[in-house]
Design a protein around this motif. Structure first.
Motif, PDB file in Angstrom:
ATOM      1  N   GLN A 265     -38.215   9.487  10.830  1.00 37.21           N
ATOM      2  CA  GLN A 265     -38.268   8.597  11.883  1.00 37.21           C
ATOM      3  C   GLN A 265     -38.555   7.259  11.363  1.00 37.21           C
ATOM      4  O   GLN A 265     -38.077   6.185  11.671  1.00 37.21           O
ATOM      5  CB  GLN A 265     -38.930   8.928  13.020  1.00 37.21           C
ATOM      6  N   SER A 266     -39.614   7.074  10.653  1.00 37.70           N
ATOM      7  CA  SER A 266     -40.280   6.071  10.141  1.00 37.70           C
ATOM      8  C   SER A 266     -39.482   5.070   9.212  1.00 37.70           C
ATOM      9  O   SER A 266     -39.279   3.913   9.028  1.00 37.70           O
ATOM     10  CB  SER A 266     -41.735   6.064   9.766  1.00 37.70           C
ATOM     11  N   THR A 267     -38.871   6.106   8.360  1.00 35.00           N
ATOM     12  CA  THR A 267     -37.982   5.589   7.535  1.00 35.00           C
ATOM     13  C   THR A 267     -36.874   4.620   8.038  1.00 35.00           C
ATOM     14  O   THR A 267     -36.364   3.634   7.464  1.00 35.00           O
ATOM     15  CB  THR A 267     -37.408   6.476   6.411  1.00 35.00           C
ATOM     16  N   ARG A 268     -36.289   5.333   9.071  1.00 38.34           N
ATOM     17  CA  ARG A 268     -35.087   4.612   9.620  1.00 38.34           C
ATOM     18  C   ARG A 268     -35.531   3.435  10.597  1.00 38.34           C
ATOM     19  O   ARG A 268     -34.982   2.588  10.525  1.00 38.34           O
ATOM     20  CB  ARG A 268     -34.486   5.532  10.803  1.00 38.34           C
ATOM     21  N   GLU A 269     -36.954   3.408  11.147  1.00 42.83           N
ATOM     22  CA  GLU A 269     -37.281   2.348  11.791  1.00 42.83           C
ATOM     23  C   GLU A 269     -37.541   1.102  10.706  1.00 42.83           C
ATOM     24  O   GLU A 269     -37.397  -0.010  11.196  1.00 42.83           O
ATOM     25  CB  GLU A 269     -38.557   2.451  12.515  1.00 42.83           C
ATOM     26  N   ILE A 270     -38.189   1.564   9.500  1.00 48.51           N
ATOM     27  CA  ILE A 270     -38.516   0.186   8.736  1.00 48.51           C
ATOM     28  C   ILE A 270     -37.091  -0.205   8.111  1.00 48.51           C
ATOM     29  O   ILE A 270     -37.152  -1.662   7.956  1.00 48.51           O
ATOM     30  CB  ILE A 270     -39.184   1.099   7.855  1.00 48.51           C
ATOM     31  N   GLU A 271     -36.206   0.705   7.759  1.00 46.19           N
ATOM     32  CA  GLU A 271     -34.801   0.111   7.049  1.00 46.19           C
ATOM     33  C   GLU A 271     -34.181  -0.511   8.403  1.00 46.19           C
ATOM     34  O   GLU A 271     -33.202  -1.599   7.872  1.00 46.19           O
ATOM     35  CB  GLU A 271     -34.114   1.236   6.626  1.00 46.19           C
ATOM     36  N   ALA A 272     -34.480  -0.390   9.599  1.00 50.94           N
ATOM     37  CA  ALA A 272     -33.765  -1.457  10.488  1.00 50.94           C
ATOM     38  C   ALA A 272     -34.174  -2.672  10.838  1.00 50.94           C
ATOM     39  O   ALA A 272     -33.746  -3.451  11.422  1.00 50.94           O
ATOM     40  CB  ALA A 272     -33.528  -0.431  11.876  1.00 50.94           C
ATOM     41  N   LEU A 273     -35.313  -2.892  10.320  1.00 54.65           N
ATOM     42  CA  LEU A 273     -35.895  -4.164  10.444  1.00 54.65           C
ATOM     43  C   LEU A 273     -34.956  -5.317   9.659  1.00 54.65           C
ATOM     44  O   LEU A 273     -34.475  -5.181   8.637  1.00 54.65           O
ATOM     45  CB  LEU A 273     -37.238  -4.465   9.576  1.00 54.65           C
ATOM     46  N   GLN A 274     -34.826  -6.292  10.515  1.00 55.85           N
ATOM     47  CA  GLN A 274     -34.038  -7.638  10.181  1.00 55.85           C
ATOM     48  C   GLN A 274     -35.093  -8.882  10.198  1.00 55.85           C
ATOM     49  O   GLN A 274     -36.046  -8.879  10.854  1.00 55.85           O
ATOM     50  CB  GLN A 274     -33.073  -7.850  11.137  1.00 55.85           C
TER      51      GLN A 274
END
Length: 158
Positions: A148-157
């Protein structure tokens, strides 16, 4: 056309209790509390002039209540001021913390990679403290957290 140049700070807030660092204690602060504490740190250490220089560009882009990992964006020219304010923090929302600046980057991509890598190290530290046997790592709750945290971090713009 002139683009806005940023610096990205990856900061881990290590919570401290009276007897020893609390690694897996539930978080009593969030991204808003971190921003408020940073604002107060800038104001108390660098005054209104310091906040005027850094306040318009400083934002907390990511905060993990599990690992207390935080990504802060600030203007390139004022990143030393923000970095100083981070290191001078002693408490967030009445909880004593030790700020640890893990990585400083000029691009969001590099801070994302550093955050994902650091999250894995922190989870490994949690597992070592919990003394979880190696064979149970695939079944523990940290696997879901890492995904979950990997998805959230990668989604940062930017």
């Amino acid at each position: 056309m002139v683009r806005f140049k940023n610096r990205w700070l990856l900061v881990e807030f290590i919570t401290v209790s009276d007897d020893r660092p609390a690694v897996s204690a539930p978080s009593s602060f969030d991204a808003k509390h971190v921003h408020a504490a940073l604002r107060q740190s800038v104001l108390s250490n660098f005054g209104d002039t310091g906040w005027g220089a850094v306040g318009g560009s400083m934002t907390v882009k990511y905060f993990s209540p599990t690992t207390h990992l935080c990504i802060i964006r600030v203007a390139r020219d004022q990143h030393h001021l923000a970095w100083g304010a981070v290191t001078l923090l002693t408490s967030i929302n009445a909880m004593r913390v030790i700020p640890h600046v893990v990585h400083v980057s000029g691009t969001i991509k590099h801070v994302q990679l550093a955050a994902i890598k650091h999250n894995r190290h922190v989870v490994a530290r949690f597992r070592a403290i919990a003394k979880t046997p190696e064979q149970y790592h695939a079944q523990d709750s940290y696997v879901a957290y890492l995904a979950q945290s990997t998805r959230e971090i990668e989604a940062l713009q930017e």
